[in-house]
Design a protein around this motif. Sequence first.
Motif, short mmCIF file in Angstrom:
data_model
loop_
_atom_site.label_atom_id
_atom_site.label_comp_id
_atom_site.label_asym_id
_atom_site.label_seq_id
_atom_site.Cartn_x
_atom_site.Cartn_y
_atom_site.Cartn_z
N UNK B 16 0.78 -1.23 0.00
CA UNK B 16 0.00 0.00 0.00
C UNK B 16 0.81 1.28 0.00
N UNK B 17 2.12 1.17 0.17
CA UNK B 17 2.99 2.36 0.16
C UNK B 17 3.64 2.50 -1.21
N UNK B 18 4.17 3.70 -1.52
CA UNK B 18 4.75 3.91 -2.84
C UNK B 18 6.05 3.11 -3.06
N UNK B 19 6.30 2.83 -4.33
CA UNK B 19 7.52 2.14 -4.76
C UNK B 19 8.36 3.10 -5.60
N UNK B 20 9.66 3.13 -5.32
CA UNK B 20 10.61 3.89 -6.14
C UNK B 20 11.83 3.03 -6.37
N UNK B 21 12.09 2.67 -7.62
CA UNK B 21 13.29 1.93 -7.99
C UNK B 21 14.10 2.83 -8.91
N UNK B 22 15.35 3.08 -8.49
CA UNK B 22 16.13 4.10 -9.17
C UNK B 22 17.07 3.53 -10.24
N UNK B 23 17.17 4.28 -11.33
CA UNK B 23 18.03 3.87 -12.43
C UNK B 23 18.64 5.10 -13.08
N UNK B 79 2.36 4.02 -7.25
CA UNK B 79 1.80 4.73 -6.10
C UNK B 79 1.55 3.84 -4.89
N UNK B 80 1.17 2.58 -5.15
CA UNK B 80 0.76 1.72 -4.05
C UNK B 80 1.21 0.29 -4.34
N UNK B 81 2.10 -0.22 -3.51
CA UNK B 81 2.65 -1.55 -3.75
C UNK B 81 1.65 -2.64 -3.39
N UNK B 82 1.72 -3.70 -4.16
CA UNK B 82 0.91 -4.89 -3.91
C UNK B 82 1.85 -6.05 -3.66
N UNK B 83 1.37 -7.02 -2.90
CA UNK B 83 2.21 -8.18 -2.57
C UNK B 83 2.75 -8.84 -3.84
N UNK B 84 1.93 -8.86 -4.88
CA UNK B 84 2.34 -9.52 -6.13
C UNK B 84 3.44 -8.77 -6.88
N UNK B 85 3.79 -7.57 -6.42
CA UNK B 85 4.88 -6.81 -7.06
C UNK B 85 6.26 -7.30 -6.63
N UNK B 86 6.31 -8.14 -5.62
CA UNK B 86 7.61 -8.65 -5.16
C UNK B 86 8.28 -9.43 -6.28
N UNK B 87 9.44 -8.96 -6.69
CA UNK B 87 10.14 -9.55 -7.85
C UNK B 87 11.49 -8.84 -8.01
N UNK B 88 12.22 -9.26 -9.05
CA UNK B 88 13.47 -8.58 -9.43
C UNK B 88 13.15 -7.67 -10.61
N UNK B 89 13.66 -6.45 -10.55
CA UNK B 89 13.39 -5.46 -11.60
C UNK B 89 14.71 -5.04 -12.25
N UNK B 90 14.70 -5.00 -13.57
CA UNK B 90 15.92 -4.65 -14.31
C UNK B 90 15.66 -3.42 -15.17
N UNK B 91 16.56 -2.46 -15.04
CA UNK B 91 16.57 -1.30 -15.93
C UNK B 91 17.49 -1.64 -17.10
N UNK B 92 17.05 -1.32 -18.30
CA UNK B 92 17.76 -1.76 -19.50
C UNK B 92 17.87 -0.61 -20.49
N UNK B 110 16.00 -6.01 -6.24
CA UNK B 110 15.02 -6.95 -5.70
C UNK B 110 14.04 -6.19 -4.83
N UNK B 111 12.77 -6.25 -5.17
CA UNK B 111 11.73 -5.56 -4.42
C UNK B 111 11.02 -6.55 -3.51
N UNK B 112 11.02 -6.25 -2.23
CA UNK B 112 10.26 -7.03 -1.25
C UNK B 112 9.08 -6.20 -0.79
N UNK B 113 7.92 -6.82 -0.68
CA UNK B 113 6.71 -6.14 -0.22
C UNK B 113 6.19 -6.85 1.01
N UNK B 114 6.08 -6.11 2.11
CA UNK B 114 5.66 -6.69 3.38
C UNK B 114 4.22 -6.33 3.69
N UNK B 115 3.51 -7.25 4.35
CA UNK B 115 2.10 -6.97 4.69
C UNK B 115 1.98 -5.80 5.66
#
Lengths: 119, 115
Positions: B16-23, B79-92, B110-115
Amino acid sequence: GAGVSQSPSNKVTEKGKDVELRCDPISGHTALYWYRQRLGQGLEFLIYFQGNSAPDKSGLPSDRFSAERTGESVSTLTIQRTQQEDSAVYLCASSFTTSGGFSSYNEQFFGPGTRLTVL
Amino acid sequence: AQSVTQLDSHVSVSEGTPVLLRCNYSSSYSPSLFWYVQHPNKGLQLLLKYTSAATLVKGINGFEAEFKKSETSFHLTKPSAHMSDAAEYFCVVSRVSGGYNKLIFGAGTRLAVHP
């Protein structure tokens, strides 16, 4: 098929043995790519095929690595005399090519990968 | 030469909180940039791509990224993280080399999403 498929999904082998990894691209995709992903790292480019020719082999790490492709279909990546540092996930991708040349906007579709473990 | 740097190897957020992955990228000319996501035991999936059209790019699953040339950045947000967003993200970053689309991957976040 609906997507890029790879086989086997997992391969465990002993040091010094040869292994063959297979990739079936999406039907109609003329470009095919192999990548290696070591644990905790991004993807490293290995080789690219356009049809059955390989214009860019610059990413192959040593002469123990080779790849071939039959026409515009299946490709095999062969690693001879495997070493422990070859342990990784090997990913294959395919894409369309535009007529009259290539576009940097062509999306590469990835297979699920083959996890290779060399003991 | 083109390259990408993902500034965080791990990011942890609450659901439910925002996600920011920087590249940040390096390119000698106007680049094509992508974000891919890799869920465990699944293939890489394209989230979104920037190809010199609109600088704010919307992707799948509510993700978006903004191309900022002045900062050479292409950060991924949601804007709002979901549990299913937990994964590895690659900027290309992509460059046309020898007549084909060569993808250069960052090391991943690696994005971890906690309840």
